[in-house]
Design a protein around this motif. Structure first.
Motif, short mmCIF file in Angstrom:
data_model
loop_
_atom_site.label_atom_id
_atom_site.label_comp_id
_atom_site.label_asym_id
_atom_site.label_seq_id
_atom_site.Cartn_x
_atom_site.Cartn_y
_atom_site.Cartn_z
N VAL A 23 2.23 -4.65 -25.23
CA VAL A 23 1.62 -3.66 -26.11
C VAL A 23 1.12 -4.41 -27.33
N VAL A 24 -0.15 -4.19 -27.70
CA VAL A 24 -0.73 -4.87 -28.86
C VAL A 24 -0.94 -3.86 -29.97
N ARG A 25 -0.51 -4.27 -31.17
CA ARG A 25 -0.66 -3.41 -32.35
C ARG A 25 -0.81 -4.31 -33.58
N ASN A 26 -1.83 -4.08 -34.36
CA ASN A 26 -2.07 -4.82 -35.61
C ASN A 26 -2.05 -6.34 -35.40
N GLY A 27 -2.66 -6.80 -34.32
CA GLY A 27 -2.78 -8.23 -34.07
C GLY A 27 -1.53 -8.89 -33.51
N ILE A 28 -0.53 -8.10 -33.15
CA ILE A 28 0.72 -8.64 -32.60
C ILE A 28 0.92 -8.08 -31.20
N ARG A 29 1.23 -8.96 -30.26
CA ARG A 29 1.51 -8.56 -28.88
C ARG A 29 3.02 -8.52 -28.69
N TYR A 30 3.52 -7.36 -28.29
CA TYR A 30 4.95 -7.16 -28.03
C TYR A 30 5.15 -7.16 -26.53
N GLU A 31 6.13 -7.94 -26.08
CA GLU A 31 6.35 -8.06 -24.64
C GLU A 31 7.81 -8.30 -24.32
N GLN A 32 8.18 -7.92 -23.11
CA GLN A 32 9.52 -8.21 -22.62
C GLN A 32 9.61 -9.72 -22.42
N ASN A 33 10.66 -10.30 -22.90
CA ASN A 33 10.85 -11.75 -22.77
C ASN A 33 11.65 -12.03 -21.50
N LEU A 34 10.95 -12.31 -20.41
CA LEU A 34 11.63 -12.60 -19.15
C LEU A 34 12.18 -14.01 -19.10
N GLY A 35 11.74 -14.85 -20.03
CA GLY A 35 12.22 -16.23 -20.05
C GLY A 35 13.40 -16.43 -20.99
N ALA A 36 13.92 -15.35 -21.56
CA ALA A 36 15.05 -15.48 -22.48
C ALA A 36 16.25 -16.04 -21.73
N SER A 37 16.88 -17.00 -22.32
CA SER A 37 18.02 -17.63 -21.65
C SER A 37 19.33 -17.02 -22.12
N GLU A 38 20.31 -17.10 -21.25
CA GLU A 38 21.63 -16.59 -21.61
C GLU A 38 22.22 -17.37 -22.78
N SER A 39 21.91 -18.66 -22.86
CA SER A 39 22.46 -19.46 -23.96
C SER A 39 21.83 -19.07 -25.29
N GLU A 40 20.59 -18.61 -25.28
CA GLU A 40 19.90 -18.25 -26.52
C GLU A 40 20.32 -16.89 -27.05
N PHE A 41 20.47 -15.89 -26.15
CA PHE A 41 20.75 -14.53 -26.57
C PHE A 41 22.09 -13.99 -26.04
N GLY A 42 22.79 -14.79 -25.25
CA GLY A 42 24.06 -14.33 -24.69
C GLY A 42 23.88 -13.41 -23.50
N GLN A 43 22.66 -13.30 -23.00
CA GLN A 43 22.38 -12.43 -21.86
C GLN A 43 20.98 -12.75 -21.33
#
Length: 116
Positions: A23-43
């Motif tokens: 979703v794009v709003r005011n020049g920013i694209r918001y997206e689900q981060n499928l590459g998020a690692s468990e070590s970075e976010f704990g999940q």
């Protein structure tokens, strides 16, 4: 005695998560981060990323909801991803996950509020 081979047990592997369009709003694209690692976010899953819509540069990432894994179960079958994502008329990003839980994200303050 039967000569039939029993069917194989069901696979615990999950299907790939549904692709949720950014979703794009005011020049920013918001997206689900499928590459998020468990070590970075704990999940794995439940992480929103904001990127510059022109350059793609990562601006920030935010954990929208907790998804703790239980020991003894295969990890990928426990991951919970976004089902939908859209801005409401008040400018809040509303995210629903695969369990039907809904969350309101204030993208300016980078805060999350669970919805009933």
């Amino acid at each position: 005695m039967s000569n039939q081979t029993p069917p194989p047990p069901p696979s615990p592997d999950r299907n790939a998560p549904k692709r949720i369009p950014p979703v794009v709003r005011n020049g920013i694209r918001y997206e689900q981060n499928l590459g998020a690692s468990e070590s970075e976010f704990g999940q794995v899953g439940g992480v929103l990323s904001a990127r510059n819509a022109t350059t793609g540069a990562l601006l920030w990432s935010l954990k929208v909801y907790d998804n703790k894994r239980r020991p003894g179960l295969e990890g990928d079958v426990q991951d919970v991803f976004f089902r939908s994502m859209a801005f409401d008329p008040r400018g809040r990003l509303i995210i629903e996950n695969e369990r039907g839980q809904r969350f309101s994200v204030d993208v300016a303050a980078r805060t999350v509020t669970p919805l009933p």
